[in-house]
Design an enzyme around this catalytic site. Structure first.
Site, PDB file in Angstrom:
ATOM      1  N   SER A 118       0.802  -1.174   0.010  1.00 60.57           N
ATOM      2  CA  SER A 118      -0.164   0.029  -0.069  1.00 60.57           C
ATOM      3  C   SER A 118       0.917   1.196   0.052  1.00 60.57           C
ATOM      4  O   SER A 118       1.777   1.237   0.560  1.00 60.57           O
ATOM      5  CB  SER A 118      -0.978  -0.132   1.220  1.00 60.57           C
ATOM      6  OG  SER A 118      -1.682   1.064   1.476  1.00 60.57           O
ATOM      7  N   HIS A 119       0.395   2.323  -0.746  1.00 60.53           N
ATOM      8  CA  HIS A 119       1.041   3.595  -0.851  1.00 60.53           C
ATOM      9  C   HIS A 119       1.342   4.098   0.622  1.00 60.53           C
ATOM     10  O   HIS A 119       1.920   5.059   0.897  1.00 60.53           O
ATOM     11  CB  HIS A 119       0.618   4.435  -1.902  1.00 60.53           C
ATOM     12  CG  HIS A 119       1.401   5.358  -2.426  1.00 60.53           C
ATOM     13  ND1 HIS A 119       2.610   5.969  -1.841  1.00 60.53           N
ATOM     14  CD2 HIS A 119       1.720   5.739  -3.807  1.00 60.53           C
ATOM     15  CE1 HIS A 119       3.411   6.552  -2.658  1.00 60.53           C
ATOM     16  NE2 HIS A 119       2.685   6.556  -3.801  1.00 60.53           N
TER      17      HIS A 119
END
Length: 335
Positions: A118-119
């Site tokens: 996930s960013h």
């Protein structure tokens, strides 16, 4: 903000993967990192990070791939698998990162691993730094890998004459004007007040939600230098606008908006000359403060993330890039 935005990175290796040392390394590095050992919990308020126990078997994935397909075209199998990860949802009940092990040779590497995370866990520099912290030197398993020394920092040249002072003042005025013009154009483009002409590269509605295919191609850095020399440029010129007395390291992102013209010229170098003039003009503006460029093993890697529905043959697009460079290089050789 980054709930459905994932980073997918492919790392090619020169040898088959030895899983057990990798697991041991992750146990003492990545698993202990707060973000990589936490889940996001939303209990009525803003989402927050909560530490949890990490089971590496949930994060190290060995996909069951068709052996016949691998034998026939391993490059396509790798490409298809990585593309499938671009829209596959992640399990929110565990830390939001995965390591996919693809232990088969392709035309370029002996094996590959695919990171998907996930960013919200990080971005560019921070994730690369963390990856390096998870590795060890082949010569000394207890030591971190050695890194090349940082580039020299150049101080600002002293202005010894009155003419130089006037030139500096004029440069500041031009810089301010360019910045105002570029910011106004940027805002107008972002608000939809102006639009680029539609081309084959124009995005369509909903493209951000569709599957992406990641393809890459290596271009010779020597070929690019050959073109650069023919046009009388220097690599140092690219850094001229970012010389400073102090260098601040961190996760900073800069953007520079350049028009991408689709055109054929009788002289292929004319296309590069026009692009150079635009870049020189853009560098004399505060719309993007820093340009980062990098090459590896004398190769410039062109990486594209394309929509399958819009580009039915993305490899042809890469071949076109390579052919364009070849035409430009040949024209440079004749100058």
């Amino acid at each position: 903000m980054f709930n459905d935005l994932y980073i997918v990175a492919v790392v090619g290796l020169a040898t088959p993967i030895d899983v057990e040392p990798a697991r041991a390394g992750l146990e003492v590095t990545l698993v202990r990192h707060p973000r990589f050992s936490s889940i996001r919990v939303k209990d009525g308020g803003e989402p927050r990070w909560v530490r949890t126990k990490v089971n590496l078997d949930d994060h190290i994935i060995f996909p069951d791939l068709d052996a016949t397909a691998i034998a026939a075209d391993p490059d396509k199998v790798l490409e298809d698998y990585v593309s499938s990860l671009s829209t596959l949802p992640m399990d929110q009940s565990r830390p939001l990162w995965e390591l996919h092990v693809l232990d088969f040779p392709t035309s370029e590497v002996a094996s590959a691993v695919v990171f998907r995370l996930s960013h919200a866990l990080g971005d560019g520099v921070s994730l690369i730094s963390l990856l390096l912290a998870c590795t060890r030197s082949a010569a000394d398993p207890e030591a971190l890998p050695a890194m090349p020394p940082p580039p020299p920092v150049y101080g600002r040249a002293s202005l010894a004459t009155l003419a130089a002072w006037w030139w500096a003042l004029l440069s500041c005025v031009v810089l301010a004007w360019h910045t105002v013009v570029d910011v106004v154009r940027f805002v107008a483009l972002a608000m939809g007040l102006v639009r680029d002409p539609r081309t084959v590269f124009t995005g369509v509605k909903g493209v951000e939600l569709r599957r992406k295919r990641f393809v890459s191609y290596g271009l010779s850095l020597d070929d690019v230098k050959h073109v650069k020399n023919a046009l009388g440029c220097e690599l140092a010129h690219l850094m001229e606008s970012s010389k400073q007395n102090d260098v601040n390291w961190g996760n900073k992102t800069g953007q520079i908006i350049l028009p991408f013209h689709i055109a054929m010229h009788e002289d292929p170098l004319e296309y590069v000359s026009i692009a150079k003039k635009i870049v020189d003009r853009k560098k004399h503006s505060l719309e993007a403060l820093t340009i980062q460029w990098q090459s590896y093993a004398n190769t410039i890697r062109v990486v594209l993330a394309v929509d399958d529905a819009q580009f039915l043959d993305c490899h042809q697009l890469l071949d076109d890039f390579a052919e364009s460079l070849e035409l430009i290089k040949d024209a440079a050789s004749m100058t």
